[in-house]
Enzyme design. Structure first.
Site, PDB file in Angstrom:
ATOM      1  NE  ARG A  53      -0.801   7.817   1.618  1.00 21.67           N
ATOM      2  CZ  ARG A  53       0.057   8.439   2.413  1.00 21.67           C
ATOM      3  NH1 ARG A  53      -0.291   9.543   3.041  1.00 21.67           N
ATOM      4  NH2 ARG A  53       1.270   7.963   2.578  1.00 21.67           N
ATOM      5  CE  LYS A  86       5.948   2.887  -1.244  1.00 21.10           C
ATOM      6  NZ  LYS A  86       5.284   4.160  -1.306  1.00 21.10           N
ATOM      7  NE  ARG A 105       6.491   5.987   4.457  1.00 21.36           N
ATOM      8  CZ  ARG A 105       5.647   5.898   3.425  1.00 21.36           C
ATOM      9  NH1 ARG A 105       5.549   4.764   2.758  1.00 21.36           N
ATOM     10  NH2 ARG A 105       4.902   6.916   3.071  1.00 21.36           N
ATOM     11  CE  LYS A 137       1.825   0.806  -3.748  1.00 25.09           C
ATOM     12  NZ  LYS A 137       1.007   1.923  -4.214  1.00 25.09           N
ATOM     13  CD  GLU A 162      -5.553   2.344  -3.436  1.00 27.41           C
ATOM     14  OE1 GLU A 162      -5.438   2.352  -2.194  1.00 27.41           O
ATOM     15  OE2 GLU A 162      -4.875   3.064  -4.174  1.00 27.41           O
TER      16      GLU A 162
HETATM   17  P1  ATP Z   1       2.174   5.191  -2.921  1.00 24.46           P
HETATM   18  O1  ATP Z   1       2.798   6.505  -3.207  1.00 24.46           O
HETATM   19  O2  ATP Z   1       2.957   4.026  -3.423  1.00 24.46           O
HETATM   20  O3  ATP Z   1       0.728   5.129  -3.252  1.00 24.46           O
HETATM   21  P2  ATP Z   1       1.683   5.736  -0.153  1.00 24.46           P
HETATM   22  O4  ATP Z   1       2.711   6.580   0.515  1.00 24.46           O
HETATM   23  O5  ATP Z   1       0.359   6.335  -0.448  1.00 24.46           O
HETATM   24  O6  ATP Z   1       2.334   5.034  -1.403  1.00 24.46           O
HETATM   25  P3  ATP Z   1       2.331   3.288   0.971  1.00 24.46           P
HETATM   26  O7  ATP Z   1       1.954   2.648   2.243  1.00 24.46           O
HETATM   27  O8  ATP Z   1       3.740   3.633   0.807  1.00 24.46           O
HETATM   28  O9  ATP Z   1       1.408   4.527   0.768  1.00 24.46           O
HETATM   29  O10 ATP Z   1       1.886   2.360  -0.226  1.00 24.46           O
HETATM   30  C1  ATP Z   1       0.683   1.703  -0.108  1.00 24.46           C
HETATM   31  C2  ATP Z   1      -0.441   2.441  -0.786  1.00 24.46           C
HETATM   32  O11 ATP Z   1      -0.900   1.638  -1.853  1.00 24.46           O
HETATM   33  C3  ATP Z   1      -1.603   2.593   0.163  1.00 24.46           C
HETATM   34  O12 ATP Z   1      -1.605   3.870   0.780  1.00 24.46           O
HETATM   35  C4  ATP Z   1      -2.816   2.348  -0.695  1.00 24.46           C
HETATM   36  O13 ATP Z   1      -3.364   3.563  -1.140  1.00 24.46           O
HETATM   37  C5  ATP Z   1      -2.304   1.610  -1.913  1.00 24.46           C
HETATM   38  N1  ATP Z   1      -2.717   0.192  -2.015  1.00 24.46           N
HETATM   39  C6  ATP Z   1      -3.152  -0.397  -3.139  1.00 24.46           C
HETATM   40  N2  ATP Z   1      -3.388  -1.688  -2.945  1.00 24.46           N
HETATM   41  C7  ATP Z   1      -3.093  -1.963  -1.653  1.00 24.46           C
HETATM   42  C8  ATP Z   1      -3.131  -3.130  -0.864  1.00 24.46           C
HETATM   43  N3  ATP Z   1      -3.495  -4.310  -1.369  1.00 24.46           N
HETATM   44  N4  ATP Z   1      -2.754  -3.023   0.441  1.00 24.46           N
HETATM   45  C9  ATP Z   1      -2.370  -1.850   0.966  1.00 24.46           C
HETATM   46  N5  ATP Z   1      -2.314  -0.698   0.256  1.00 24.46           N
HETATM   47  C10 ATP Z   1      -2.665  -0.743  -1.044  1.00 24.46           C
END
Ligand code: ATP
Length: 591
Positions: free
Chosen positions: A274, A425, A419, A254, A304
């Site tokens: 996003r 995560k 979601r 991540k 990313e």
């Molecule tokens: P966070 O606050 O943890 O960044 P978020 O609400 O933006 O979360 P989530 O879907 O909850 O989004 O967490 C995934 C986020 O992590 C994605 O939006 C992306 O920006 C990031 N990310 C990093 N590496 C990856 C990956 N390998 N696959 C998917 N998402 C990834």
């Protein structure tokens, strides 16, 4: 039949005056039914204070000075007096409403404004750019104001300034559309799917009203229109997460950067955030490397973008990457913070929509369509369901500068805008702290004392409830604010300052300053506790109590990549509260 602008204004006033989400939806549905179907897309955009969906990146770009000049010419009142009223009301739109009320006679020659005329004039204002454009914008604006009633002028000024905020979130529009069309919410899911795939509420609205539900079902993914991103759930530990991975598990790093959706067709590349904004201009380097590395003619891929320190090869933290989100000096920022792209998904290749394929199939297509190199890589991953291996992989991810892991069910389809538990995560578990951070909306602030005197020393923060579109307070956050934060927060927050609590905010506390819920910050806490004061999840876990954070601390991250509706939800907060109870608490580790 053309709709008079005044019809819009009357509905806007009703929307501003209600504090109930259900009422807001029914006023909006009423509005949609009072206009001609040819105007529906325009009305949807205008209601959200826009002319186009965000991804088109079209802004009105009128300087405040120009607006004050226009108001002065329109009302015959000096610019100085207008500024005085502005300071009193805090909003130029309201100021103009107050100033001209009762004083202005419509001229015999004035022509009543229609929705189409307002929209097309605002569109011309947005499209004039370059040298002398402020003069042109001024004359267009004046042409509208001269034919406007005081209330109409009030809303025109708010639209031009970008301060029209009726609190109409995307979901409210979808509910209202379903209701306007059929008197029920039955078609809500179909509408939401179309919105998730097209990112364009105006398109969904126009298709529904002109061609009906079947046509809405046919809306799919297209190059140039961003897909709403699939999102992950949180689960406290690896074992729990694995329970959701029924059909095999992919674990990916991540990365702690900015999510980017890349659309490529031939020699054209567009980048979306996003939040579906068009961010192409901020990342000329990603455009260049995409053209080089994406070997198919048409593709939508997702990854990313991470800023990499050229001296050490290490990842810069997320905040540093935000330096790339500036209007000017992009070249310098690009040199200071060059990015590497880590791709993890693909949604379309050469006209074929791929989101309904399982993850492993999509990955094969991604790998075949893109040639990796130093600047474009595939997210590091392993496939395993063994908890031990995942633990080692998690350590490796953190050592390599990542936030943790993403676990993905191998057979999962790409569920745009959802979601769910097919993506989970896992972030580093700070000892004695919650396993995950929270993204909270700043809704108010308290002035500091001592060294913090005069500054916003403590922020009042809230979680979001999508069911009723309200923000509920969960914590005061003072720890973790550096001197630099204290100095920069007024600049960040003051544009959203309002004289009273915002209608979409539920709070028992009286803050010194109130803000429109816009800015999202990341907060780490030690524990979630019951609270008689905060309104988040009130009566949900215990009657007479809400939930609050214990020892909350600002992590330093302002989540510019998140809108207020992307903040941590009440439901997530309750889940986090439930999850922490399963783990033994470590006591005596307060800050
Ligand atoms: P966070 O606050 O943890 O960044 P978020 O609400 O933006 O979360 P989530 O879907 O909850 O989004 O967490 C995934 C986020 O992590 C994605 O939006 C992306 O920006 C990031 N990310 C990093 N590496 C990856 C990956 N390998 N696959 C998917 N998402 C990834």
């Amino acid at each position: 039949m053309e709709t008079m602008f005044n019809v819009l204004v009357e509905h806007f006033k009703d929307m501003e005056n209600t504090s109930k989400r259900t009422e807001l939806t029914s006023i909006l549905a009423q509005l949609f039914n009072s206009i001609s179907v040819d105007e529906i897309d325009k009305v949807v955009y205008l209601t959200q204070g826009k002319l186009y969906p965000d991804y088109m990146g079209i802004e009105l770009g009128v300087a405040e000075k120009t607006i004050v000049k226009a108001i002065s010419k329109y009302s015959g009142i000096t610019e100085g007096k207008i500024m005085d009223e502005y300071r009193k009301t805090g909003d130029l739109g309201d100021a103009v409403g107050n100033i001209v009320k009762g004083k202005r006679q419509m001229s015999f020659f004035s022509e009543r404004l229609t929705v189409n005329r307002v929209y097309s004039t605002l569109d011309r204002i947005a499209r004039s750019s370059g040298k002398g454009s402020q003069e042109i914008k001024l004359s267009y604006l004046l042409s509208l104001l001269n034919d406007a009633e005081p209330d109409e002028a009030r809303y025109i000024v708010k639209m031009v300034l970008g301060t029209l905020r009726l609190g109409v979130a995307d979901y409210t529009v979808l509910d209202a559309l379903a209701f306007a069309r059929s008197g029920t919410k039955n078609s809500r899911e179909i509408l939401e799917r179309a919105y998730n795939l097209s990112g364009d509420l105006g398109l969904v609205a126009a298709t529904l009203m002109k061609e009906g539900e079947d046509a809405v079902k046919r809306i799919g993914i297209t190059i140039g229109r961003p897909v709403r991103p699939m999102l992950a759930e949180r689960v406290p530990d690896i074992k729990g997460a694995l329970e959701y991975m029924e059909n095999g598990c992919t674990a990916e790093y991540k990365y702690d950067g900015e999510r980017v959706q890349i659309h490529k067709r031939g020699k054209n590349v567009m980048l979306f955030s996003r939040r579906l904004e068009n961010i192409t201009m901020h990342y000329p380097d990603i455009v260049k490397i995409s053209l080089k590395s994406i070997e198919v003619d048409e593709a939508i891929v997702e990854g990313e973008a991470v800023a990499v320190d050229q001296n050490t090869g290490e990842f810069f933290p997320f905040q540093e990457l935000m330096h790339r989100r500036r209007k000017y000096g992009i070249k310098e920022a690009m040199d200071l913070y060059p990015v590497t792209l880590f791709l993890f998904d693909v949604m379309l290749v050469d006209g074929e929509q791929l989101i309904d394929l399982p993850l492993t199939e999509r990955r094969k297509i991604l790998w075949k369509s893109v040639k990796s190199d130093e600047k474009v890589q595939f997210a590091t991953h392993i496939e395993t369901k063994e908890a031990d291996k995942l633990e080692v992989f998690m350590d490796q991810a953190i050592t390599d500068g990542c936030e943790g892991l993403m676990l993905k069910d191998n057979s999962s389809t790409y569920r745009a805008g959802a979601r769910g538990f097919s993506w989970i995560k896992l972030k580093r578990d700070y000892q004695g702290e919650l396993g995950d951070t929270l993204d909270l909306v700043v809704v108010g602030a308290f002035y500091g004392r001592g060294r913090r005197a005069g500054a916003y020393g403590t922020l009042l923060t809230a979680v979001y409830d999508p069911d009723n579109d309200l923000f509920y307070t969960v914590s005061k956050v003072g720890a973790g604010l550096t001197d630099q934060d204290l100095a920069s927060f007024p600049k960040l927050l003051d544009p959203y300052r309002i004289p009273h609590r915002h209608a979409r905010v539920s709070s028992n506390l009286e803050a010194d300053a109130w803000f429109e819920p816009v800015i999202v910050i990341e907060v780490q806490a030690q524990e979630i506790t019951l609270s008689p004061v905060h309104t988040a999840a009130f009566n949900s876990v215990k009657v007479g109590a809400g939930l609050a954070l214990r020892f909350p601390r600002f992590t330093g991250k302002v989540r510019n990549d998140k809108g207020p509706e992307d903040a941590t939800t009440v439901k997530e907060l309750i889940e986090m509260y439930g999850n922490q109870k399963k783990k033994p608490m470590i006591s005596g580790t307060g800050p």
